[in-house]
Scaffold this active site. Structure first.
Site, mmCIF file in Angstrom:
data_model
loop_
_atom_site.group_PDB
_atom_site.id
_atom_site.type_symbol
_atom_site.label_atom_id
_atom_site.label_comp_id
_atom_site.label_asym_id
_atom_site.label_seq_id
_atom_site.Cartn_x
_atom_site.Cartn_y
_atom_site.Cartn_z
ATOM 1 C CB SER A 76 -0.926 -0.040 1.221
ATOM 2 O OG SER A 76 -2.035 0.797 1.031
ATOM 3 C CG ASP A 328 -6.015 -3.510 -3.815
ATOM 4 O OD1 ASP A 328 -6.848 -2.751 -3.278
ATOM 5 O OD2 ASP A 328 -4.776 -3.373 -3.707
ATOM 6 C CG HIS A 353 -4.614 -3.362 -0.219
ATOM 7 N ND1 HIS A 353 -4.235 -2.639 -1.320
ATOM 8 C CD2 HIS A 353 -4.257 -2.579 0.850
ATOM 9 C CE1 HIS A 353 -3.701 -1.496 -0.952
ATOM 10 N NE2 HIS A 353 -3.688 -1.432 0.349
#
Lengths: 394, 394
Positions: A76, A328, A353
């Protein structure tokens, strides 16, 4: 990382980003550190990267490990930092695994509809009915809220704790459930943001599609939200007014008000959420009101690039893996194609993710095992190449 | 650049580094900008690079020239910035010509004796006598200064203006003449720091070796210094107390007290200057006293690298030319070997400080013409490659 580090005889170092967790400047005093725009001025990605460089170099000196190769990992925002670190500090790391790093989510590189479009696809992919029920629910909630006693009915339908209901808060609460479930749609039970079953999007749609649920949209949506908010079954009611910060995101509010301006809030007609436009001015006003700063929406692309990234990096840089799972919502702003022989994209159709960075499990599907295997192979090659370079005499 | 820009149909942009020339922050008020360590805090190489990125991107937007390739050029510190800019902002420039950029003059990458060793070689290469006379002169000056009326004798020998003599100031004045002449030992008459004839080192040695000069060391050294300080013949006496700043180096004092810590002051036994050791503590004390700051000698290698640069950049980065002339004392800390196919070193045995960036002249030697031709060819290739990438569809 925890699992592959021993395989490489590696020391695993988890460097915390300043202003998060226990790494609070100003003597660890979060009240001072977060008090105003001057003290928060040291909370930036550029500063974080410089911190990492300083710390890694120091650590290597102190451990008499100057020649040891360093590989950086992140998911991320951490994945963005990993990729940028390799690009900006190639003398400190030999390569980066940037997992689910939406480095193209700045300026107008990626469509502001992309994020919610992927969520829409995630639910639509399970069943058209599931998509339609969720999509239709917003108008029904709006209509109900307008009627006399409607808010109280909504409160009861969604088991919201007493006195805590408003239409906006309820909608946000539901939005969060759908977004975070899509993000963490892992193939095995997980506990990343909230405890969740395997394939939670499928579970949500199952709840919605269940004929036993009757025709009541609110009840169906409630059952879906319950999977995200109450998979453990412990909750008796839900507090929409909960301002605790379980995921430590206070710093992110500052970052999103300075450099991390990522247009993701757009919803087109087909969206599972009500149509809306990404509104920079709304963000700017919010930031002005709480921090007294105006965001710098062009700063990240100025500092780290992003436009025409294939062309720019085709002959520049090396040794970066970009992993993305297409379930995601952030994957729409990820690097999904190989840029060069050593700046490669690994794309998992079924992935969520940074699923590759999670602990492995015997129940992991084949594709996930293969993703991890491929990552380890590529990193091994970087290491071989590095040790070969180390032995060459110039 | 002025000469080749039209050849490329290029717009030539000279971006001034903040705090220098007319680019003074704080509303252009140099007194405020230079007043203390807080206001000077924005004078750094990292800030300058960010300025360049912002300005170039803005300029391209404003000129509707977003796809136009940008090549950056610089000599000396500007050469370091050019190389670092290509490494840190590959999305803003397609390539860099880093001329006489001593990017390895940090930490202990390059020997602190290197700088003065090259100067020694420059003079020794002209004649052994020249080297010996200069090398021997320091002791004679020291001895003379100790005698009664010695300083006055020295003042007269070196035509120093009345009342302005001290041994240290005289030595610095001579040191500067030898250093700057070695740096600017161009094959044609020049006016970079001071007006000078072609091959001024040769001219200095000629003056020293001239049998008509007699045996008086001071007179010989004076004649040599006179070439650097008074080639136009206008000076009647030399003011050792001149604190004007003709080359605008006030900002550099700050930079050398913060990040630009380049160990160059060492002199071994063979040096043309008196033996001495590079002394970090001396620098630190000086910086503490005038700015109240302590230098950060490891910062540049942390931010930009330098250690094992061949290994680091062998598979990372592209499109940088490092030019160095080996008569230039800074060349010892330059990149003198090709690192990869597109990070290349051009080395001119006879060249001085960024001679390639000077205006061409009909009198330019063949090797210099060839250096420039090669640079233009390489840049042309970058451009072809860029335009090819531009046409490729991903």
């Amino acid at each position: 990382m925890f699992e592959i580090a021993p395989h490489f005889n590696a020391l695993l170092v988890f460097i915390e980003h300043r202003y998060y967790g226990k790494s609070i400047p100003y003597g660890g005093d979060k009240t001072i550190a977060y008090s105003n725009k001057t003290t928060l001025g040291y909370l930036s990605s550029t500063q974080a990267l410089a911190d990492y460089a300083t710390l890694i170099i120091d650590l290597k000196n102190n451990l008499t490990a100057i020649d040891s190769p360093v590989v950086v990992f992140g998911g991320s925002y951490g994945g963005m930092l990993a990729a940028w670190f390799r690009l900006k500090y190639p003398h400190v790391t030999i390569g980066a695994l940037a997992s689910s790093a939406p480095i193209l989510n700045f300026g107008n590189i990626t469509s502001p509809y992309s994020f919610n479009n992927i969520i829409t696809q995630d639910f639509k992919g399970e069943s058209d009915n599931c998509y339609k029920v969720i999509k239709g629910s917003w108008k029904q909630i709006e209509d109900m809220a307008k009627t006399k006693g409607g808010l109280e009915k909504l409160r009861k339908s969604f088991r919201i704790c007493k006195n805590y209901i408003s239409q906006g808060a309820l909608e946000n609460w539901l939005y969060t459930a759908f977004v975070y479930t899509a993000m963490t749609d892992y193939p095995t039970p997980s506990n990343f943001l909230n405890p969740l079953p395997a394939y939670p999007v499928k579970q949500m749609c199952k709840a919605i599609d269940d004929p036993k649920g009757g025709k009541d949209t609110f009840e169906k949506i409630y059952e879906a939200a319950n999977i995200y908010y109450n998979y453990t079954g412990n909750a008796t009611c839900f507090d929409l007014n909960d301002h605790s910060d379980p995921h430590g995101l206070a710093g992110w509010t500052w970052q999103s008000c300075t450099e991390m301006v990522m247009p993701t809030d757009g919803n087109n007609k087909e969206s599972i959420f009500p149509p809306s436009k990404w509104d920079y001015n709304e963000r700017a006003q919010f930031c002005k009101s709480i921090f007294g700063v105006e965001p710098r929406p062009n700063w990240v692309t100025t500092e780290f690039g992003g436009y025409n990234i294939e062309r720019v990096l085709k002959r520049f840089g090396s040794n970066i893996i970009f992993f993305n799972g297409l379930r995601d919502p952030w994957s729409g702003a990820g690097v999904l194609k190989d840029i060069s022989k050593s700046i490669v994209a690994i794309v998992a159709k079924e992935g969520a993710h940074h699923v590759d960075l999670r602990w492995s499990s015997k129940e992991d599907p084949k594709w996930l095992q293969q993703v991890r295997e491929r990552e380890v192979n590529i990193i091994s090659n970087w290491l071989s190449q590095y040790y070969q370079s180390l032995n060459e005499i110039y």
